[in-house]
Design an enzyme around this catalytic site. Sequence first.
Site, PDB file in Angstrom:
ATOM      1  N   LYS A  39     -83.405   4.015 -16.666  1.00  0.00           N
ATOM      2  CA  LYS A  39     -83.905   3.467 -15.856  1.00  0.00           C
ATOM      3  C   LYS A  39     -85.676   4.642 -15.447  1.00  0.00           C
ATOM      4  CE  LYS A  39     -80.842   1.645 -12.387  1.00  0.00           C
ATOM      5  NZ  LYS A  39     -79.038   3.158 -13.132  1.00  0.00           N
ATOM      6  N   ARG A  43     -80.144  -2.391  -4.230  1.00  0.00           N
ATOM      7  CA  ARG A  43     -78.958  -1.421  -4.974  1.00  0.00           C
ATOM      8  C   ARG A  43     -77.772  -2.655  -4.190  1.00  0.00           C
ATOM      9  NH1 ARG A  43     -80.180   3.425  -7.178  1.00  0.00           N
ATOM     10  NH2 ARG A  43     -78.688   4.576  -6.841  1.00  0.00           N
ATOM     11  N   ARG A  99     -78.131  14.938 -18.290  1.00  0.00           N
ATOM     12  CA  ARG A  99     -79.222  15.050 -18.148  1.00  0.00           C
ATOM     13  C   ARG A  99     -79.941  16.207 -17.388  1.00  0.00           C
ATOM     14  NH1 ARG A  99     -80.850   9.800 -14.712  1.00  0.00           N
ATOM     15  NH2 ARG A  99     -79.072  10.970 -13.071  1.00  0.00           N
ATOM     16  N   ARG A 153     -79.140  18.187 -12.216  1.00  0.00           N
ATOM     17  CA  ARG A 153     -78.759  16.969 -10.495  1.00  0.00           C
ATOM     18  C   ARG A 153     -77.064  17.469  -9.648  1.00  0.00           C
ATOM     19  NH1 ARG A 153     -81.257  10.688 -10.981  1.00  0.00           N
ATOM     20  NH2 ARG A 153     -79.500  10.548  -9.706  1.00  0.00           N
ATOM     21  N   ARG A 174     -69.849   7.333  -8.129  1.00  0.00           N
ATOM     22  CA  ARG A 174     -71.463   6.182  -8.527  1.00  0.00           C
ATOM     23  C   ARG A 174     -71.381   5.246  -9.339  1.00  0.00           C
ATOM     24  NH1 ARG A 174     -75.446  10.651 -10.742  1.00  0.00           N
ATOM     25  NH2 ARG A 174     -76.542   9.098 -10.679  1.00  0.00           N
TER      26      ARG A 174
HETATM   27  P1  AMP Z   1     -80.450   7.452  -8.979  1.00  0.00           P
HETATM   28  O1  AMP Z   1     -81.807   8.324  -8.427  1.00  0.00           O
HETATM   29  O2  AMP Z   1     -81.566   5.751  -8.175  1.00  0.00           O
HETATM   30  O3  AMP Z   1     -79.381   7.444  -9.273  1.00  0.00           O
HETATM   31  O4  AMP Z   1     -80.379   7.480  -7.005  1.00  0.00           O
HETATM   32  C1  AMP Z   1     -79.831   8.998  -6.718  1.00  0.00           C
HETATM   33  C2  AMP Z   1     -79.329   8.273  -5.256  1.00  0.00           C
HETATM   34  O5  AMP Z   1     -79.698   8.448  -4.530  1.00  0.00           O
HETATM   35  C3  AMP Z   1     -77.844   7.691  -4.645  1.00  0.00           C
HETATM   36  O6  AMP Z   1     -76.619   7.263  -5.705  1.00  0.00           O
HETATM   37  C4  AMP Z   1     -77.896   7.437  -4.218  1.00  0.00           C
HETATM   38  O7  AMP Z   1     -77.195   8.096  -2.923  1.00  0.00           O
HETATM   39  C5  AMP Z   1     -79.431   8.063  -3.573  1.00  0.00           C
HETATM   40  N1  AMP Z   1     -79.937   5.960  -3.400  1.00  0.00           N
HETATM   41  C6  AMP Z   1     -81.662   5.451  -4.782  1.00  0.00           C
HETATM   42  N2  AMP Z   1     -81.646   4.418  -4.441  1.00  0.00           N
HETATM   43  C7  AMP Z   1     -81.048   4.199  -3.466  1.00  0.00           C
HETATM   44  C8  AMP Z   1     -80.596   2.344  -2.678  1.00  0.00           C
HETATM   45  N3  AMP Z   1     -81.920   1.412  -2.788  1.00  0.00           N
HETATM   46  N4  AMP Z   1     -80.356   2.335  -1.760  1.00  0.00           N
HETATM   47  C9  AMP Z   1     -79.749   3.162  -0.761  1.00  0.00           C
HETATM   48  N5  AMP Z   1     -78.853   4.240  -1.957  1.00  0.00           N
HETATM   49  C10 AMP Z   1     -79.991   5.589  -2.716  1.00  0.00           C
END
Ligand code: AMP
Length: 221
Positions: free
Chosen positions: A13, A88, A127, A160, A171
């Site tokens: 994404k 989400r 990554r 990360r 996740r």
């Molecule tokens: P991502 O970079 O989208 O994989 O997000 C990394 C982490 O940020 C996720 O595992 C969540 O802990 C938090 N996070 C990102 N976007 C959201 C969201 N829309 N709602 C809740 N937590 C989020």
Amino acid sequence: MRIILLGPPGAGKGTQATNLAKRLNLTHISTGDILRQNVSSGTDLGKQAKSYMDSGGLVPDDLVTQMLKRRISEPDAKGGFILDGYPRNISQVKALDEMLEKRNTNIDLVIYLDTSESVIIQRLSGRLVCRNCGAIFHRKNMPPKNDMLCDTCCGNLYQRTDDKEETIKTRLEVYKKEVFSLIQYYEASRKLHRISADEEAGIVLNKIVHLAEERNDSLKV
Ligand code: AMP
């Protein structure tokens, strides 16, 4: 145009949204990136979000939704945006609808990046992310020109903390639990398009651009 990219962690994404934003001249909004910036600069939001992120769970809806509300009010989001990482769950879907309704706008297109589990694990475990500008690389598929340095800004690359094997599993579980209701919701409103995201990034991008152009044409009619 306002586009949502849906898909599991590792679907690509972030990479797709960055490239799509350049191609279509839209603003890329990644809730994960904004949260990571808050964590690294030690803001109150970052302090509240950190433990959830480290464990692979979701940050509470109200925190993320307030954060998104502020972000989409910024001038660069007025001309359209690509959402990556939000919504989400169904309560975030409703919050987003309300936010956009107040602005007399709507989501135009939702793209679901369908990705197999073996590809997800392979992508996430390799990554690398730039600590400075957030650019994404991969140890094998997209290695930086200089070891552990960003091609764009020469910032340091890192893995990360939530891309470690144990956290990846959590996740994915969190994702699987919520995604079905999101798919149903956007399918019912005829906005959802599925794309196989197992292929190479450039091929996936072309498919997304094609869908976006089709949608754009239909909005003009
Ligand atoms: P991502 O970079 O989208 O994989 O997000 C990394 C982490 O940020 C996720 O595992 C969540 O802990 C938090 N996070 C990102 N976007 C959201 C969201 N829309 N709602 C809740 N937590 C989020």
